[in-house]
Scaffold this active site. Structure first.
Site, mmCIF file in Angstrom:
data_model
loop_
_atom_site.group_PDB
_atom_site.id
_atom_site.type_symbol
_atom_site.label_atom_id
_atom_site.label_comp_id
_atom_site.label_asym_id
_atom_site.label_seq_id
_atom_site.Cartn_x
_atom_site.Cartn_y
_atom_site.Cartn_z
ATOM 1 N N GLU A 121 10.802 32.709 25.018
ATOM 2 C CA GLU A 121 11.984 33.369 24.296
ATOM 3 C C GLU A 121 12.152 32.801 22.888
ATOM 4 O OE1 GLU A 121 15.658 33.375 26.669
ATOM 5 O OE2 GLU A 121 14.686 34.571 28.214
ATOM 6 N N GLU A 171 10.727 37.280 33.750
ATOM 7 C CA GLU A 171 12.256 36.825 34.000
ATOM 8 C C GLU A 171 13.137 38.199 34.329
ATOM 9 O OE1 GLU A 171 14.611 34.018 31.883
ATOM 10 O OE2 GLU A 171 12.567 32.633 31.354
HETATM 11 O O1 AHR Z 1 16.404 31.613 33.809
HETATM 12 C C1 AHR Z 1 17.460 31.128 33.009
HETATM 13 C C2 AHR Z 1 17.185 31.199 31.590
HETATM 14 O O2 AHR Z 1 17.169 32.493 31.126
HETATM 15 C C3 AHR Z 1 15.782 30.982 31.088
HETATM 16 O O3 AHR Z 1 15.605 29.568 31.018
HETATM 17 C C4 AHR Z 1 15.450 31.623 29.735
HETATM 18 O O4 AHR Z 1 14.329 31.916 29.339
HETATM 19 C C5 AHR Z 1 16.242 32.849 29.880
HETATM 20 O O5 AHR Z 1 17.270 33.031 28.824
#
Ligand code: AHR
Length: 581
Positions: A259, A386
């Site tokens: 990210e 994610e």
């Molecule tokens: O999964 C929680 C958080 O969500 C992670 O650390 C980040 O990459 C995302 O914003």
């Protein structure tokens, strides 16, 4: 085997091994209507079995008479109630196999966040909780059962500030640092590189390492990769050996940042591309026995800026760098900060969350189309590393620990996402649900020595036959499930053939009111029965707790051919996976 007649007064679906108590909405009158509706579908099934079965025996004459009477009742009730649940035709087309559903779409994500690692995985060798070299045995056993293909670690935003040297060497000498992203707690660094590699080896998974592009340097990342992967007697390799592992480690997946449009440094797409080229060049894999796929940071949900910039740069790349994957992060969250309750919600929140989940289809298609423009041969995998439901935290849980309950609704969220990935198997070849233990849409909750498996865990377990299976297209016109302004597909289906040629079908009934009464038709295959499991629940917000761990657990499911059709009746708000024989 022919099923015995079951009185409609016993729990519905009992002879399929499924008990459904239709408790939504909660008024008694509506409950009676729904049960009556269920009974009607039940009779329909009995009628089809009665008149379609080839193996009727004389001794079952009384049963036949009883069933015939029920059929008459059913027919009358169908007329009276408008016959709103006619069988849904599901066609499976074996003649047009699709792509392989990569087992890596069933990957997990384990970040140093809350109790995800500490307590959830790592308890230390001195703990009274049974462990192997500090790693919980119960968690390892549960994860082995779902055949986790890969684990992404150490973050997440944590990875953007992680310095790997803090996590090697004697544990009592490791520095305490801070975890500013997640509650500002002390990070003891007792779970570091070797502990992580031991953990993935114990569960039989592959390592998916995220290197620090946010606050780290290319040299630090390059050193980590050399430390992990070289078999040459370099200073770093000797240090690895002195820390207990002379052999190089395999690192099949490497995330170049996390990210970087947000917690990884708020970089513009072009700024990130500049970093990407450098890290992709120097974070080298020296383990020739294990190829390593490099994953670039990609889009945040619908934003296409990173997709365009990274793919364009890749198309014009020189010999000096390369990548094999592009990441996509997308949560089912609806609004920010996350406010949807994890339990104690109604049908409105249920429908809203499922609608938001299905948006993953649009995202994968949109980003996939941009990738096709630069990479028509689909060399670069879309890596959804994610995903999952991000709900309001459990009241009273520590700030920043992202603890949330996990309900039957989450089971559907999981199945719908996995089905979307499977349908895009030619492009989506890695995915990681967030997160593995105790955090967000977890597989497992732990509390000291106790462990409970969530409804989401059970979906991952039921989907094991889809690992590396070949996608098979289906046709279904199930109509829609409507709630207020929300209209969703009523049933979602994926089918695939495993390596042994066996056909598997997953059916998700999104409608929390109506049973999906499906006639399965596999052209050109001699199918006689379906055997599998169904995950239904008393309520859409049913959860498993330490006190009641089996409220939502899969039950055996079986159906057999009647005439040329295979009738399968799928409970409301459920996930069913069947193998066809
Ligand atoms: O999964 C929680 C958080 O969500 C992670 O650390 C980040 O990459 C995302 O914003």
């Amino acid at each position: 085997m022919r099923r015995e007649f079951v009185s409609p007064l016993v729990p519905l679906w009992a002879n399929e091994g499924i008990t459904v108590r239709a408790g939504i909405p909660d008024s008694r009158r509506v409950r009676w209507d729904m049960n009556f509706t269920h009974l009607r579908f039940r009779f329909r099934q009995e009628c089809r079995d009665t008149f379609g079965a080839a193996d009727f025996q004389k001794g079952k004459m009384m049963s036949l008479i009883a069933r015939t009477m029920l059929c008459v009742v059913f027919a009358l009730s169908g007329v009276a109630m408008g016959g709103d649940n006619d069988p849904i035709h599901l066609g499976v087309d074996l003649s047009r196999p699709g792509a392989k559903i990569d087992r890596h779409i069933f990957g997990q994500f384990a970040e140093h966040l809350g109790r995800g690692i500490y307590e959830g995985v790592w308890v230390g060798p001195e703990s009274k909780i049974p462990n192997t070299r500090g790693i919980r045995n119960d968690v390892v056993a549960a994860l082995k059962a779902i055949k986790v293909p890969n684990v992404r670690w150490p973050g997440g935003c944590f990875a953007d500030e992680y310095h790997w040297r803090n996590g090697i060497g004697p544990r009592d000498k490791r520095p305490a640092t801070l975890n500013p992203n997640w509650g500002g707690v002390i990070e003891p660094n007792t779970f570091g590189t070797h502990e992580f590699m031991d953990f993935v080896q114990q569960i039989g998974a592959e390592a998916y390492l995220s290197i620090n592009v946010g606050s780290g340097t290319p040299a630090e990342a390059a050193d980590w990769l050399e430390y992990l992967t070289t078999s040459q007697p370099t200073a770093l390799a000797k240090q690895r050996a002195a820390n207990g592992h002379p052999e190089p480690y395999p690192i099949p997946l490497l995330g170049i940042g996390n990210e970087n449009w947000g917690c990884g440094g708020s970089m513009t797409p072009d700024e990130y591309v500049n970093h990407l080229k450098v890290y992709a060049r120097y974070a080298r894999n020296y383990n020739s026995a294990q190829p390593m796929r490099r994953v670039a940071v990609g889009p945040d949900g619908a934003d296409t800026g990173y997709t365009e910039a990274v793919m364009k740069a890749w198309k014009n790349k020189t010999w000096a760098w390369d990548i094999e994957g592009l990441s996509l992060h997308n949560y089912t969250v609806v609004k920010w900060p996350p406010a949807f309750k994890a339990t104690g919600f109604g049908e409105s929140e249920y429908a809203t969350i499922l609608k938001s989940t299905l948006n993953m289809e649009t995202l994968v298609s949109t980003h996939g189309a941009i990738m096709d423009k630069y990479d028509p041969d689909k060399k670069i995998a879309l890596v959804v590393d994610e995903w999952g439901a991000w709900l309001a935290s459990t009241p009273g849980s520590p700030e920043g620990f992202l603890e949330q309950q996990n309900s039957q609704r989450d089971a559907l969220v999981a199945a719908l996402n996995l089905n979307i990935f499977a349908r895009h198997a030619d492009r989506v070849r890695v995915a990681n649900i967030a997160q593995m233990v105790n955090v967000l849409q977890a597989m497992i909750f732990t509390n000291k020595e106790k462990l409970v498996l969530t409804p989401t865990y059970h979906v991952f377990h039921m989907y094991v036959p889809f690992h590396d299976a070949t996608f098979v297209p289906v046709t279904i016109a199930a109509g829609s499930y409507k709630f207020g302004d929300i209209e969703l597909p009523r049933v979602d289906v994926v089918a695939a053939r495993d390596a042994a040629g066996k056909l598997w079908v997953s059916l998700t009934n999104l409608d929390p009111q109506r049973v999906a009464n499906i006639d399965l038709d596999v052209a050109g295959a001699n199918i006689t029965r379906a055997v599998g499991q169904s995950l239904a629940a008393p309520k859409i917000d049913s959860v498993n707790t330490f006190e009641a761990p089996n409220t939502v657990t899969p039950k055996p499911f079986a159906a057999r051919v009647v005439g040329k059709k295979l009738p399968v009746n799928i409970p409301p708000a459920s996930v069913t996976v069947i193998g066809l024989e």
